[in-house]
Scaffold this active site. Structure first.
Site, PDB file in Angstrom:
ATOM      1  N   THR A  45       6.881  33.645   9.325  1.00  0.00           N
ATOM      2  CA  THR A  45       8.199  33.416   9.253  1.00  0.00           C
ATOM      3  C   THR A  45       9.161  33.078   9.089  1.00  0.00           C
ATOM      4  O   THR A  45      10.637  32.557   8.628  1.00  0.00           O
ATOM      5  CB  THR A  45       8.416  35.146  10.823  1.00  0.00           C
ATOM      6  OG1 THR A  45       8.199  34.319  10.990  1.00  0.00           O
ATOM      7  CG2 THR A  45       8.128  36.327   9.872  1.00  0.00           C
ATOM      8  N   ASP A 101       1.627  36.519  17.167  1.00  0.00           N
ATOM      9  CA  ASP A 101       0.456  37.177  16.383  1.00  0.00           C
ATOM     10  C   ASP A 101       0.539  38.859  16.601  1.00  0.00           C
ATOM     11  O   ASP A 101       0.130  39.578  15.798  1.00  0.00           O
ATOM     12  CB  ASP A 101      -0.264  36.372  17.667  1.00  0.00           C
ATOM     13  CG  ASP A 101      -0.485  35.010  16.847  1.00  0.00           C
ATOM     14  OD1 ASP A 101      -0.841  34.710  15.622  1.00  0.00           O
ATOM     15  OD2 ASP A 101      -0.781  33.902  17.463  1.00  0.00           O
ATOM     16  N   LYS A 111       0.535  34.089  21.132  1.00  0.00           N
ATOM     17  CA  LYS A 111       0.814  33.743  20.166  1.00  0.00           C
ATOM     18  C   LYS A 111       0.154  32.814  20.146  1.00  0.00           C
ATOM     19  O   LYS A 111      -0.612  32.374  21.154  1.00  0.00           O
ATOM     20  CB  LYS A 111       2.354  32.409  20.152  1.00  0.00           C
ATOM     21  CG  LYS A 111       3.350  33.685  20.635  1.00  0.00           C
ATOM     22  CD  LYS A 111       5.077  32.751  20.648  1.00  0.00           C
ATOM     23  CE  LYS A 111       4.996  31.651  20.322  1.00  0.00           C
ATOM     24  NZ  LYS A 111       4.712  32.395  18.650  1.00  0.00           N
ATOM     25  N   GLY A 113      -1.989  31.203  17.303  1.00  0.00           N
ATOM     26  CA  GLY A 113      -2.808  32.088  16.206  1.00  0.00           C
ATOM     27  C   GLY A 113      -2.937  30.598  15.555  1.00  0.00           C
ATOM     28  O   GLY A 113      -3.511  30.061  15.139  1.00  0.00           O
ATOM     29  N   GLY A 114      -2.207  29.809  15.548  1.00  0.00           N
ATOM     30  CA  GLY A 114      -1.626  28.501  14.316  1.00  0.00           C
ATOM     31  C   GLY A 114      -1.809  27.547  15.501  1.00  0.00           C
ATOM     32  O   GLY A 114      -1.251  26.528  15.408  1.00  0.00           O
ATOM     33  N   GLU A 120       5.802  25.343  22.392  1.00  0.00           N
ATOM     34  CA  GLU A 120       6.204  27.005  21.504  1.00  0.00           C
ATOM     35  C   GLU A 120       6.723  27.300  23.081  1.00  0.00           C
ATOM     36  O   GLU A 120       7.718  28.152  23.077  1.00  0.00           O
ATOM     37  CB  GLU A 120       4.789  28.201  20.787  1.00  0.00           C
ATOM     38  CG  GLU A 120       5.291  27.772  19.968  1.00  0.00           C
ATOM     39  CD  GLU A 120       4.267  28.401  18.691  1.00  0.00           C
ATOM     40  OE1 GLU A 120       4.406  28.712  17.588  1.00  0.00           O
ATOM     41  OE2 GLU A 120       3.871  29.549  18.735  1.00  0.00           O
TER      42      GLU A 120
HETATM   43  O1  LIG Z   1       0.539  28.945  16.335  1.00  0.00           O
HETATM   44  C1  LIG Z   1       1.487  29.603  16.133  1.00  0.00           C
HETATM   45  C2  LIG Z   1       2.294  30.674  16.626  1.00  0.00           C
HETATM   46  O2  LIG Z   1       2.108  31.199  17.381  1.00  0.00           O
HETATM   47  C3  LIG Z   1       3.096  31.291  15.518  1.00  0.00           C
HETATM   48  O3  LIG Z   1       4.039  31.679  16.119  1.00  0.00           O
HETATM   49  C4  LIG Z   1       1.947  32.643  15.127  1.00  0.00           C
HETATM   50  O4  LIG Z   1       0.340  32.087  15.200  1.00  0.00           O
HETATM   51  C5  LIG Z   1       2.513  33.806  14.322  1.00  0.00           C
HETATM   52  O5  LIG Z   1       2.055  33.085  13.203  1.00  0.00           O
HETATM   53  P1  LIG Z   1       1.780  33.449  11.398  1.00  0.00           P
HETATM   54  O6  LIG Z   1       3.147  34.928  11.242  1.00  0.00           O
HETATM   55  O7  LIG Z   1       1.171  32.966  10.298  1.00  0.00           O
HETATM   56  O8  LIG Z   1       0.920  35.246  11.590  1.00  0.00           O
END
Ligand SMILES: O=C[C@H](O)[C@H](O)[C@H](O)COP(=O)(O)O
Length: 264
Positions: A45, A101, A111, A113-114, A120
């Site tokens: 997003t 997430d 949070k 997932g990336g 963050e």
């Molecule tokens: O490490 C990644 C972050 O916490 C992201 O904000 C989270 O994984 C959400 O990512 P996405 O919008 O791509 O699902």
């Protein structure tokens, strides 16, 4: 090397944001003209967050500095021609907007997932206002409902096997695994040079995730846990029909109809 039962592949998240569910209302409501230091999070997003901030105009943006949570948001800030800063220069941030997430009914969220959740969390803590933006699939009653791969945990590399053992045998996450990279042999390495463990927990731990978050964080070798407990002021969820659901910290839920977000 980890045993096969201790690893899983780093599955990239599929962007699900369409034209209809850009997180515009979140920017309009929380990135105000008087704000000078703005945190930009990570995820699918966030490009739309930056896009909307750019639309606020060059005049207001020239007096602002933008703090990224990782490689992706740094690139977005630079590519948009916005001023780049870092949290060690600006330990107090007016507002940070970030993806998630999954978000529960009390605005606790998963949070990482990336693999960005260490930076963050620093930017979320530094922010006077922390706002989440996500799509409808992430709006859940309890964490772990749809995002089943587990709580992302950043660990120092040499400690990963011990942390895994403690998660399996002491904290009750027998399926905790080291996150493996896809287009690289070996584990995912974070922007900070660390590894990620994904640890699924039973529902009983997710009813009030603060307790398990604190227990994980106490394990030696853990750098940060991807559970953000009661940090957000609001969470904005884009729905499939173009409407937006806003959950506020005080439990209030607000719906913005699609016609009112059409221009956004
Ligand atoms: O490490 C990644 C972050 O916490 C992201 O904000 C989270 O994984 C959400 O990512 P996405 O919008 O791509 O699902």
């Amino acid at each position: 090397m980890p045993l096969p039962s201790q690893v899983h592949a780093d599955v990239p998240t599929t962007p699900v944001i369409t034209q209809k569910i850009k997180p515009v209302a979140a920017v309009d409501n929380h990135v105000l003209p008087e704000h000078r230091v703005i945190g930009i999070g990570s995820g699918s997003t966030v490009p739309y967050v930056v896009e909307r901030i750019v639309q606020q105009g060059a005049e207001v943006n020239k007096g602002r500095v933008f703090i990224p949570t990782g490689f992706q948001s740094k690139q977005l800030i630079v590519d948009a021609g916005l001023n780049l800063g870092d949290v060690d220069q600006y330990p107090t941030i007016d507002v940070t907007l970030d993806g998630a997430d999954e978000v529960d009914h009390q605005l606790n969220c998963v949070k990482g997932g990336g693999a960005c959740h260490l930076r963050e969390k620093v930017l979320a803590e530094a922010a006077r206002t922390f706002v989440l933006v996500a799509d409808y699939r992430k709006n859940v009653q309890y964490l772990g409902t749809n995002f089943a791969q587990g709580v992302p945990i950043e660990v120092v590399p040499f400690a990963y096997a011990k942390v895994l053992q403690n998660l399996h045998h002491i904290l009750g996450s027998p399926k905790a695994t080291l996150r493996m990279a896809i287009k690289k042999a070996g584990p995912v390495v974070t922007d900070n040079g660390n590894f990620i463990i994904d640890a699924p927990f039973e529902r009983e731990h997710m009813i009030d995730p603060y307790v398990i978050m604190a227990q994980i964080k106490m394990l030696t070798g853990v750098v940060e846990v991807g559970l953000f407990c009661k940090m957000a002021k609001a969470a904005y969820f884009g729905n499939q029909d173009g409407s937006v659901t806003i959950r506020w910290k005080d439990g209030k839920v607000q719906e913005i109809a699609a016609k009112n977000t059409a221009a956004v």
